[in-house]
Design a protein around this motif. Structure first.
Motif, short mmCIF file in Angstrom:
data_model
loop_
_atom_site.label_atom_id
_atom_site.label_comp_id
_atom_site.label_asym_id
_atom_site.label_seq_id
_atom_site.Cartn_x
_atom_site.Cartn_y
_atom_site.Cartn_z
N THR A 186 20.56 0.58 11.76
CA THR A 186 19.04 1.71 11.65
C THR A 186 17.83 2.06 12.66
N VAL A 187 17.18 3.12 12.55
CA VAL A 187 16.27 3.26 12.88
C VAL A 187 14.51 3.58 12.11
N TYR A 188 13.90 2.63 12.50
CA TYR A 188 12.48 2.67 11.72
C TYR A 188 11.16 3.88 12.77
N LYS A 189 11.19 3.87 11.39
CA LYS A 189 9.60 4.35 12.78
C LYS A 189 8.86 3.66 11.69
N GLY A 190 6.94 4.70 12.28
CA GLY A 190 6.01 4.30 12.11
C GLY A 190 5.94 5.42 11.33
N TYR A 191 4.29 5.50 10.22
CA TYR A 191 3.33 6.90 10.59
C TYR A 191 3.02 7.19 11.71
N GLN A 192 3.45 8.67 11.63
CA GLN A 192 2.61 9.13 12.68
C GLN A 192 1.89 10.84 12.62
N GLY A 249 3.26 1.99 6.01
CA GLY A 249 1.35 1.64 6.87
C GLY A 249 0.87 1.22 5.38
N ASP A 250 -0.75 1.24 6.80
CA ASP A 250 -1.83 1.46 5.65
C ASP A 250 -1.89 -0.77 4.79
N ASP A 251 -1.01 -1.22 5.20
CA ASP A 251 -0.85 -2.14 5.44
C ASP A 251 -1.95 -3.36 5.54
N TYR A 252 -3.02 -2.99 6.35
CA TYR A 252 -4.14 -3.89 7.22
C TYR A 252 -3.55 -5.55 6.78
N GLU A 253 -2.24 -6.14 7.19
CA GLU A 253 -2.41 -7.27 7.83
C GLU A 253 -2.36 -6.72 9.33
N LEU A 254 -2.20 -8.43 9.85
CA LEU A 254 -2.05 -8.62 11.29
C LEU A 254 -0.34 -9.56 12.06
N CYS A 255 -0.60 -8.68 12.53
CA CYS A 255 0.87 -9.51 13.53
C CYS A 255 0.53 -9.50 14.66
N PHE A 256 0.96 -11.43 15.01
CA PHE A 256 0.69 -11.64 15.79
C PHE A 256 1.93 -12.13 16.90
N THR A 257 1.63 -12.67 17.91
CA THR A 257 2.46 -13.73 19.01
C THR A 257 1.93 -14.86 18.93
N ALA A 262 1.15 -1.19 -0.12
CA ALA A 262 0.11 0.31 -0.10
C ALA A 262 0.61 1.50 0.23
N ALA A 263 2.35 1.56 1.20
CA ALA A 263 2.84 2.17 0.71
C ALA A 263 3.03 2.65 -0.61
N ALA A 264 3.74 1.59 -1.54
CA ALA A 264 4.14 1.65 -2.95
C ALA A 264 3.21 2.22 -3.81
N ALA A 299 -3.02 -17.11 19.16
CA ALA A 299 -2.29 -17.01 19.23
C ALA A 299 -2.31 -15.50 20.69
N THR A 300 -0.98 -15.26 21.39
CA THR A 300 -1.37 -14.86 22.59
C THR A 300 -1.53 -13.08 22.26
N ALA A 301 -1.35 -12.76 21.56
CA ALA A 301 -1.16 -11.38 20.90
C ALA A 301 -1.37 -10.84 19.79
N ALA A 302 -2.43 -9.78 19.45
CA ALA A 302 -2.56 -9.79 17.92
C ALA A 302 -2.75 -7.90 18.14
N ILE A 303 -2.26 -6.97 16.50
CA ILE A 303 -2.42 -6.33 16.00
C ILE A 303 -2.63 -5.92 15.32
N ASP A 304 -3.52 -5.50 13.80
CA ASP A 304 -3.25 -4.78 12.64
C ASP A 304 -2.70 -3.76 12.55
N ILE A 305 -2.02 -4.05 11.48
CA ILE A 305 -0.88 -3.38 11.09
C ILE A 305 -1.22 -1.86 10.43
N SER A 306 -1.53 -0.28 10.83
CA SER A 306 -1.78 0.28 9.97
C SER A 306 -1.56 2.17 9.62
N ASP A 307 -0.40 1.59 10.97
CA ASP A 307 0.49 2.77 10.67
C ASP A 307 1.70 2.12 10.52
N GLY A 308 2.29 0.62 10.08
CA GLY A 308 3.96 0.24 9.71
C GLY A 308 4.39 -0.81 10.69
#
Ligand code: ADP
Ligand code: MG
Length: 335
Positions: free
Chosen positions: A326-332, A274-282, A173-175, A219-228
């Motif tokens: 390298t420092v990687y930052k998400g969208y703010q 950002g804008d991936d709207y994929e799930l990141c989970f553990t 989506a970022a591309a 999954a023990t935890a999850a979040i959706d990837i919206s800001d990277g």
């Protein structure tokens, strides 16, 4: 012209009746006792379930190009909201729509409602109410979902030793945004298929509702990837009070993304675009294979990219296990 004049004079109520309170969008669902038309919608929650609620605003030039195709915008608006339900392992019940419009544009409204309806149908999530006002273009959607009591996938359950996984691919989506804003490097020449795949990732991100439901109890935890991923994984670490190592060479990427973005820019965009709207989970390491199969059986790919650690901080590694500085930052929004 006659049609334009007629619709421009539609009252707020006629507009709601014509475009929103229609079979394709405001369809029936068992839990919806009362939908559009009264002061409130009424929802029935089955016993032993909890209500999951989430809201997302979408504003022109911040969340979508101001001249976006209304049908694609309708799809994206609902999909990004459903992504939050997916991240909690919740099943959609219905959504409300706050809409601010500068004028009544029949063609725009019809196509916007058609885009919403496509996603609403595919996810059994009818429109159950909202508010309509005149003003600058702006959208605000609220989704309502149900989840068996105590089974929601929260951000605070990750434990040291758990593996970190993501669904799908990152950076597309970022591309797409870079492509729409003519920011791709000179010399990049995408095929029609590659550019349509990138646009699809931006406007029609895959619904991960079914994946979220499958991950309940696994999954023990999850979040959706919206800001990277760089920004969103930090939320999981903070809530779970732990740290993580992520191997940037394992970040899943599509061939269209690889064609659009030079190697040196890829990791930054995959982690921070950002804008991936994929799930990141553990998941506990012992559950990884079961979990991967479970998702794959339903057509969702899943890639293990790192591990939760006891010591705080988010550390990036390369394929050889070297720590990167390298420092990687998400969208703010207020960054
Ligand atoms: P109220 O004045 O009681 O807030 P409204 O007159 O704003 O109600 O809306 C009438 C009905 O139409 C309500 O059921 C409301 O939920 C619904 N509605 C209004 N705008 C929208 C919209 N954009 N999408 C869906 N339903 C809407
Ligand atoms: Mg109102």
């Amino acid at each position: 012209m006659a049609e334009q004049t007629e619709t421009a004079m539609l009252s707020e109520f006629a507009l709601i009746a014509r475009y929103f309170r229609q079979q394709q969008l405001a369809f029936a669902r068992d839990e919806v006792i009362l939908g559009i038309g009264d002061d409130c919608a009424l929802l029935d929650l089955p016993p032993q379930h909890q209500l999951a609620v989430s809201m997302d605003m979408l504003l022109p030039d911040i969340h979508f190009p101001a001249n976006a195709d209304p049908e694609l915008l309708g799809q994206r608006a609902l999909l990004v909201n459903l992504s939050d339900l997916a991240a909690m392992g919740a099943e959609p019940l219905g959504f409300t729509l706050g809409l601010s419009l500068p004028a009544v544009d029949a063609d725009w409204l019809e196509r916007f409602a058609a885009g919403l309806a496509l996603v609403a149908r595919a996810n059994a999530c009818p429109l159950i109410g909202g508010d309509t006002t005149r003003g600058q273009l702006g959208l605000c959607l609220q989704v309502h979902g149900k989840v068996p009591a105590g089974q929601a996938l929260r951000r605070d359950g990750a434990r040291p030793g758990d593996l970190i996984c993501v669904t799908g691919t990152l950076g597309d989506a970022a591309a797409a945004l870079a492509m729409m804003e003519n920011r791709l490097a000179a010399g990049v020449n995408l095929s029609a298929q590659e550019s349509s795949e990138l646009l699809r990732a931006f406007y029609q991100p895959e619904s991960r509702i079914n994946a979220g439901i499958l991950l309940r109890g696994v999954a023990t935890a999850a979040i959706d990837i919206s800001d990277g991923l760089a920004a969103d994984l930090v939320h999981v670490l903070a809530a779970s009070q732990c740290g993580a190592r992520v191997n940037v060479d394992r970040l899943p990427m599509s061939t269209a993304f690889a064609a659009a973005i030079a190697p040196a820019q890829r990791t930054g965009l995959q982690l921070g675009g950002g804008d991936d709207y994929e799930l990141c989970f553990t998941v506990p390491a012992a559950e990884l294979e079961t979990c991967r199969q479970l998702l794959l059986n339903k057509g969702t790919s899943c890639t293990c990219i790192g591990e939760i650690q006891d010591s705080p901080g988010l550390h990036w590694m390369d394929g050889e296990g070297r720590l990167l500085d390298t420092v990687y930052k998400g969208y703010q929004h207020f960054g």
